[in-house]
Scaffold this active site. Structure first.
Site, mmCIF file in Angstrom:
data_model
loop_
_atom_site.group_PDB
_atom_site.id
_atom_site.type_symbol
_atom_site.label_atom_id
_atom_site.label_comp_id
_atom_site.label_asym_id
_atom_site.label_seq_id
_atom_site.Cartn_x
_atom_site.Cartn_y
_atom_site.Cartn_z
ATOM 1 N N SER A 221 -0.776 0.641 5.803
ATOM 2 C CA SER A 221 -0.905 -0.088 6.940
ATOM 3 C C SER A 221 -1.905 -1.334 6.551
ATOM 4 O O SER A 221 -2.696 -0.936 5.733
ATOM 5 C CB SER A 221 -1.289 0.769 8.227
ATOM 6 O OG SER A 221 -1.606 -0.026 9.232
ATOM 7 N N ASP A 222 -1.956 -2.260 7.459
ATOM 8 C CA ASP A 222 -2.863 -3.209 7.315
ATOM 9 C C ASP A 222 -2.910 -4.120 8.708
ATOM 10 O O ASP A 222 -1.902 -4.027 9.432
ATOM 11 C CB ASP A 222 -2.581 -4.238 6.355
ATOM 12 C CG ASP A 222 -3.892 -4.898 5.677
ATOM 13 O OD1 ASP A 222 -4.731 -4.362 4.903
ATOM 14 O OD2 ASP A 222 -4.080 -6.107 5.913
ATOM 15 N N THR A 223 -4.222 -4.522 8.873
ATOM 16 C CA THR A 223 -4.545 -5.316 10.209
ATOM 17 C C THR A 223 -5.124 -6.663 9.911
ATOM 18 O O THR A 223 -6.047 -6.749 8.871
ATOM 19 C CB THR A 223 -5.219 -4.608 11.108
ATOM 20 O OG1 THR A 223 -4.688 -3.123 11.419
ATOM 21 C CG2 THR A 223 -5.623 -5.242 12.357
ATOM 22 N N ALA B 39 0.653 -4.176 10.551
ATOM 23 C CA ALA B 39 1.740 -3.804 10.079
ATOM 24 C C ALA B 39 1.737 -2.270 9.506
ATOM 25 O O ALA B 39 0.458 -1.913 9.004
ATOM 26 C CB ALA B 39 2.222 -4.549 8.909
ATOM 27 N N LYS C 79 0.832 -1.037 -0.053
ATOM 28 C CA LYS C 79 0.038 -0.035 0.073
ATOM 29 C C LYS C 79 0.942 1.331 -0.010
ATOM 30 O O LYS C 79 0.576 2.275 -0.592
ATOM 31 C CB LYS C 79 -1.083 -0.046 1.242
ATOM 32 C CG LYS C 79 -1.991 -1.036 0.952
ATOM 33 C CD LYS C 79 -2.817 -1.294 2.533
ATOM 34 C CE LYS C 79 -3.867 -2.227 2.210
ATOM 35 N NZ LYS C 79 -4.908 -2.276 3.390
#
Length: 189
Positions: free
Chosen positions: A70-72, A107, A53
């Protein structure tokens, strides 16, 4: 902190959290393929997406300041539990989380045309035992439909949490301390 960044996310939660850090930023969204690769562990998966991203933002021309991606992902028994596909998927997910401890991996990555730096924050979250009625009633609120693991700790889903070990803000979607530290390291490096 005087640096301005770009936030490569349409998430209102991430926008709100980044605002709490007092960092000047502009927000835009990227359309990343969020499919998990075959045999990709959850840690590598979430970190790859955050980096992707951020790098997509750079590729779209956001190059005059660092891009934050960001990612979850919610993880149970080393399996990624993504956003629920439908009510049945949601029900199965919540039944797995019920009375158990799972991990939430968030992250973050900063990218410019010449470098990318990322990290993953892991938080353990324990749920109380949920009744079928509680699971059904929670689905009816509409909150779980767009949340990793089918719940939002910052909303109505927070009432299911009996214990948390790690970063609350990472569970919401952007770990504040780690984001600030990573940005400082990125700018120094």
């Amino acid at each position: 902190m005087t640096c301005a960044v770009y936030l490569a996310s349409a998430s209102p939660r991430r926008k709100e959290l980044l605002t709490q850090l007092g960092i000047e930023f502009s927000q835009f969204s990227v359309d990343a393929d969020e499919s998990q690769l075959a045999n990709e562990c959850p840690h590598d998966y979430v970190e790859r997406l955050a980096r992707l991203k951020a790098q997509m933002g750079v590729e779209q021309g956001y190059t005059d300041r660092p891009v934050l991606g960001s990612d979850t992902v919610v993880v149970m028994d080393n399996e990624s539990l993504c956003k629920p596909q439908d009510k049945d998927d949601f029900t199965q997910t919540l039944k797995r989380l019920s009375g158990n401890t799972h991990q939430v991996l968030t992250a973050i990555a900063f990218a410019t045309p010449d470098k990318v730096l990322s990290c993953v924050v892991s938080t353990d979250v324990t749920f109380k035992t949920l009744s079928d009625e509680e699971i059904h009633a929670y689905w009816q609120t509409g909150e779980p439909q767009d949340k990793a693991g089918g719940y939002g700790i910052q909303g109505l889903g927070g009432r299911f949490v009996t214990h948390i070990s790690g970063s609350y803000f990472a569970v919401v979607g952007l770990p504040l301390y780690e984001t600030e530290q990573l940005l400082n390291t990125f700018l120094r490096g």
